[in-house]
Every structure is written in C-alpha cells, then in structure tokens.
Enzyme design. Structure first.
Site, mmCIF file in Angstrom:
data_model
loop_
_atom_site.group_PDB
_atom_site.id
_atom_site.type_symbol
_atom_site.label_atom_id
_atom_site.label_comp_id
_atom_site.label_asym_id
_atom_site.label_seq_id
_atom_site.Cartn_x
_atom_site.Cartn_y
_atom_site.Cartn_z
ATOM 1 N N CYS A 6 -2.830 -4.823 -8.180
ATOM 2 C CA CYS A 6 -2.527 -3.391 -8.129
ATOM 3 C C CYS A 6 -2.684 -2.715 -9.486
ATOM 4 O O CYS A 6 -3.031 -1.532 -9.558
ATOM 5 C CB CYS A 6 -1.113 -3.172 -7.596
ATOM 6 S SG CYS A 6 0.154 -4.007 -8.584
ATOM 7 N N GLU A 42 6.686 -0.595 -5.282
ATOM 8 C CA GLU A 42 5.591 -0.863 -6.226
ATOM 9 C C GLU A 42 4.314 -0.786 -5.409
ATOM 10 O O GLU A 42 3.979 -1.703 -4.672
ATOM 11 C CB GLU A 42 5.789 -2.247 -6.859
ATOM 12 C CG GLU A 42 4.985 -2.436 -8.135
ATOM 13 C CD GLU A 42 3.585 -2.936 -7.850
ATOM 14 O OE1 GLU A 42 2.671 -2.081 -7.745
ATOM 15 O OE2 GLU A 42 3.402 -4.146 -7.732
ATOM 16 N N SER A 83 0.820 -1.209 0.000
ATOM 17 C CA SER A 83 0.000 0.000 0.000
ATOM 18 C C SER A 83 0.860 1.268 0.000
ATOM 19 O O SER A 83 2.032 1.243 0.392
ATOM 20 C CB SER A 83 -0.907 0.012 1.233
ATOM 21 O OG SER A 83 -0.141 0.215 2.412
ATOM 22 N N GLU A 129 10.527 -3.176 -11.818
ATOM 23 C CA GLU A 129 10.541 -4.614 -11.618
ATOM 24 C C GLU A 129 10.364 -5.281 -12.967
ATOM 25 O O GLU A 129 9.607 -4.804 -13.807
ATOM 26 C CB GLU A 129 9.436 -5.049 -10.640
ATOM 27 C CG GLU A 129 9.713 -4.625 -9.208
ATOM 28 C CD GLU A 129 8.759 -5.240 -8.197
ATOM 29 O OE1 GLU A 129 7.593 -5.445 -8.558
ATOM 30 O OE2 GLU A 129 9.184 -5.511 -7.074
#
Length: 514
Positions: free
Chosen positions: A312, A278, A257, A488
């Site tokens: 996400c 991220e 979060s 990533e």
C-alpha cells in the site's frame, strides 16, 4: 477447513516443512483436512454446512485448500471467547502480559522457516521476503511487550488537598481485519498493540490468504495466553459484517481497500465503535538531480517491486528531475529486466507470483490502459511463464516501467497494486511538491536529495505535506491524509487501543448550590 490437494513434486529447495496447517507426505501426495478457525484455545469446525471457497497457490495456480466461511453462530462464539478472556487478561499487570508476549515472539523465531514457507505457498512472495515478514511480526510483538509495563496515568493536584488521576484502560474486544499482501505480519501488527494494552482480539484474515493467521493463534495459546485471547474466524464480506455489527465488539481495525474501509467505518458507526483504517496509497517518490543516483535507483526498485508491487505504501509515482531523467531511466530499466522471476520457494528468486488470477488480470489491464493513454512501456508489463512446467499456471508477470506519464493518466492516479512503475519528470521544487500532493491516496512519500533544507521543506509544507511513514516498529505508520484513520506501530498506537479514565478525589466537603 484446509484440505491440502497440492503436491510439491521435485520443487527445488525444499517443499514447505511439516506444520499444523499442511503436511507434505513423502509420497508427494497430500489430502489432510484441518480447521482454519480458532477460538477458545483450539481449532474449530463450522457448526453449519456452508458453500466452500477454493483458495489457490499463486505459484502454481492449483487449489491449495477450501475455505468454509464463518456465519453468525461461529462469529458469536469467537466474540464470546474473546470477551471471556478479556477479564483475566485486562487484570494482569503489564509485566505479566509482556512475559507471555515475549514467549510468543520466541516461538515465532523458533518456527521462522515453517511460517515463512507457509506464507510463500499461500501468498506467492519470495521466501527471502517472507522470512523478513516473519521477523517483522516477531519484532512488533517484542516491541509492544516492552511497552506493556509502561502504560500509566497522571496525577493532577487540585486545591484543598483534592486531586485527580488518570488511568489508561483497555477497550475490550477488538476486531482485526487483515489484507492478503502481508497475512502473518498484519495479524501481528494488529494483535500486538491490542494485547499489550489489555484487550482481546477476534481476527479475520483475507479469504485469499487464510492459512498463517491460525498459526499465530496457536503460538499465542502455547505462550500461555488465556483461552480466547486471540481468535481467528475465516470468511469474506458477510463474516466481516457480522464482526463489525456485533454488540460485544468494542473496536475495529482494518487494512485493505478504500471502498471496503468506507463500508467498515459505516458499519462500526452504528455501534459508535472506534476504527483504525489503513487503506490505499498512491505515493510519490521524488528524485532530485543532486541525489545519489545509485541509492535513488535502489529506492525506486524497492518502492515498486517489493512483494510483486503489492504494497500500500509503495512509491509508484516516481518524479525525476529532468537533468537526471535519462540516466535514471536507463539504469532502472536495466535492473528491472534483470529481476529473477519464478518459483518463490527458490533462494535465487526475487519476484514471485501475484496473489491471484483476478489480481494479475487487473494489473495487466492497467498496463494496457496506460498504453492507450499515451504512456510508453520501457520494459515488462506482460504475463510471464516460468520454464518449470509445474509453474506454468502461476500468476506471474514481468515488472513494468512506464515512461512519458502525465498526472492525469489512470496509471498515475489509481492504485494498481502490482509491479508497475510510472516515471514522470519535473523541473522545479514547487512544481513537484504541488503535483506530489495532488492525490486522495496520501499514505507515504519518499524524497532523494542531499539538501537537508529541501527535505524539511518537503516533509512539512502545504495543506497535505508529503509524508514518510514506513520504518521500524518504534516509528508510527501514519496515514495523515484521507482515507486513513488512526495509527499503526510506535508508542502512539497505544492511544488507539486504550482509553483514558479520569478519577476525581474530593478530600474536603462537597460544595452544593442546593
């Protein structure tokens, strides 16, 4: 510690197979205790007695295990083990590291079903998705194994025969802090580039889904990694804080979060540690009238209901051009109502349980708030109770489609992290481009159109262009807009797990003013 209280009496398909984490006895009754922490080559128990936390099976709501968080002493031992392994690992050639990583990938492939079933039991997603997550983890490790032997520097010729060269060197001990939506996959996504670059890692999974990360640790060890190369410590906020503040930690990578990411960045800054973050997303999915509507509907369903909507990068703000809005909504609602909800271990299930009771309650509260603000519930948005009585306490809900949404509604602005699609209409290109970019959670985006020029415009326009970042492991996952930092996947991630050293070689006399 993992104490398996839960039985699997007559669950269709098969119950999870025998594994290092859980054994389902033929009687259907289980009570086996094994540690979930792992460092210096084996599973470890806590040195001190601490209050244990219950971990639940989302499909049934019953206690899966009890988690004992790691404290200062355990964290210190894990970091010391990682620091010890860093020396020999960083001195290996890239090819030597690659061989061990490839062997780890082979072991994952051989244990695919076991890992997938454990992921289902701990996370609640369908077995079909869990298998793909395990495949994703394996492919990520294979990809970075291939890059390990390509890491190189540059030669720079200077006047007078002097020269300089650069070396790409590892950072040291990296910390990975994972999220609960992709427990095994995220552990691989963080460890693979770190290990390929010559680093070691201490990994802390989410306390909600602690079970499968230790399986990855065992796999790396069995593949031939030095003791302490990949370590797992369990715990919540306190354990994470100890990791971020530890003086021997050289980098922190976090998925989760925005508020937690901000705290991690603040803690890491005290030691001037680099971070990869991220964080949350509230991504737009834009559907133009010239698009292939069948593909657009498929894309919208995948972008909202995969993993029970707990992704996400999901495209939860679905902007549909007015000309095709009615047709699109009709087809989306019909297919949403047909989604098979239930036991995630069944092959026929397409939507399992949300990860926890608090998460289920949170998502349902978003639906209620949307109705208060004027949105229309076209389908779903209610608690779902499967017909199987063993699943009656599980964390299920019907996937929801909201219409009549506006940009200022809570369901459109805030990340829900559940199976809730908000449909909005638009008329012009410039209008929707501005609205799509009006977010502080710009992680991803999707555009459905046959117009190639329009695609280029939308992925390169404005101060915060809509972005596409989800794809194969060779493609970077790129949170370009706050609150994300770093990368990533893809070759570029090497730059975030290594550092460039410059060496100057003077071949002549030294010039001096003194």
């Amino acid at each position: 510690m993992l104490r398996r209280f839960l039985a699997f009496p007559s669950r269709p398909k098969t119950a999870p197979t025998v594994s290092a984490a859980v054994r389902c006895l033929s009687s259907g009754s289980v009570d086996i205790t094994v540690p979930l922490n792992f460092w210096a080559g084996r599973r470890r128990t806590s040195q001190e007695s601490r209050e244990k936390e219950n971990v639940y099976e989302p499909a049934t709501g019953r206690v899966l295990c009890q988690l004992e968080p790691c404290g200062r002493e355990e964290v210190d031992q894990a970091v010391k083990a990682a620091k010890s392994a860093f020396g020999p690992w960083s001195k290996m050639s890239g090819m030597e590291r690659a061989r061990i990583m490839i062997e780890a990938a082979h072991l994952i492939e051989s244990r695919r079903e076991e890992i997938a079933e454990m992921e289902v039991v701990n996370n609640g997603k369908s077995i079909t998705e869990a298998r793909l997550d395990v495949d994703s983890a394996r492919l990520c490790i294979e990809y970075y194994a291939g890059l390990a032997s390509t890491l190189a520097g540059q030669h720079v010729q200077l006047p007078g025969g002097s020269f300089a060269y650069t070396r790409r060197e590892p950072l040291g001990v990296c910390v990975g802090i994972g999220a609960w939506n992709y427990p095994f996959q995220i552990a691989a996504w963080k460890s693979a580039p770190a290990l390929a670059c010559g680093n070691s890692m201490v990994y802390k999974p989410s306390p909600v889904t602690p079970v499968t990360a230790v399986l990855l640790a065992e796999i790396y060890a069995k593949a031939g990694a030095p003791e302490g190369l990949f370590n797992v410590v369990q715990g919540g906020q306190e354990t994470g804080s100890l990791l971020c503040h530890h003086p021997d930690v050289d980098k922190v990578s976090f998925t989760g979060s925005v508020p937690t990411g901000q705290k991690i960045m603040e803690m890491a800054s005290k030691g001037v540690k680099p971070v990869t973050l991220e964080l949350g997303g509230k991504s737009p999915l834009i559907i133009f009238k010239d698009s292939d509507l069948e593909n657009a509907v498929r894309g919208a369903l995948m972008a909202n209901f995969l993993s029970q909507g707990q992704v996400c990068s999901n495209g939860t703000r679905v902007y549909v051009q007015k000309d095709v809005l009615a047709e699109f909504v009709e087809e989306v609602v019909k297919r949403t109502q047909a989604i098979a909800i239930g036991d995630p271990l069944l092959e026929s299930t397409r939507m399992g349980a949300l990860v926890s009771r608090p998460q289920l309650d949170k998502v349902l509260s978003f639906v209620e708030q949307a109705k208060k603000e004027g949105a229309t519930v076209l389908c779903g948005g209610e608690r779902f109770v499967p017909s199987d009585p063993k699943l009656k306490s599980g964390y299920y809900m019907t996937p929801c489609v909201l219409s009549d949404c506006t940009d200022d509604m809570t369901c459109v602005r805030d990340e829900i992290f559940g199976p809730v699609m908000s449909v909005l209409s638009f008329e012009t290109e410039q209008e929707v481009l501005q609205r799509a970019n009006n977010t502080t959670l710009g992680l991803a985006a999707g555009v459905f159109t046959r117009c190639v020029n329009l695609q280029f415009i939308f992925f390169s326009s404005g101060p915060n262009p809509v972005k596409s970042c989800v794809g194969p492991h060779s493609q970077p996952f790129v949170p370009l807009h706050p609150p994300g930092i770093g990368r990533e996947n893809g070759q570029v991630t090497v730059e975030f797990y290594s550092q460039l050293k410059t060496v100057f070689v003077e071949m002549g006399d030294v010039d001096s003013l003194f």
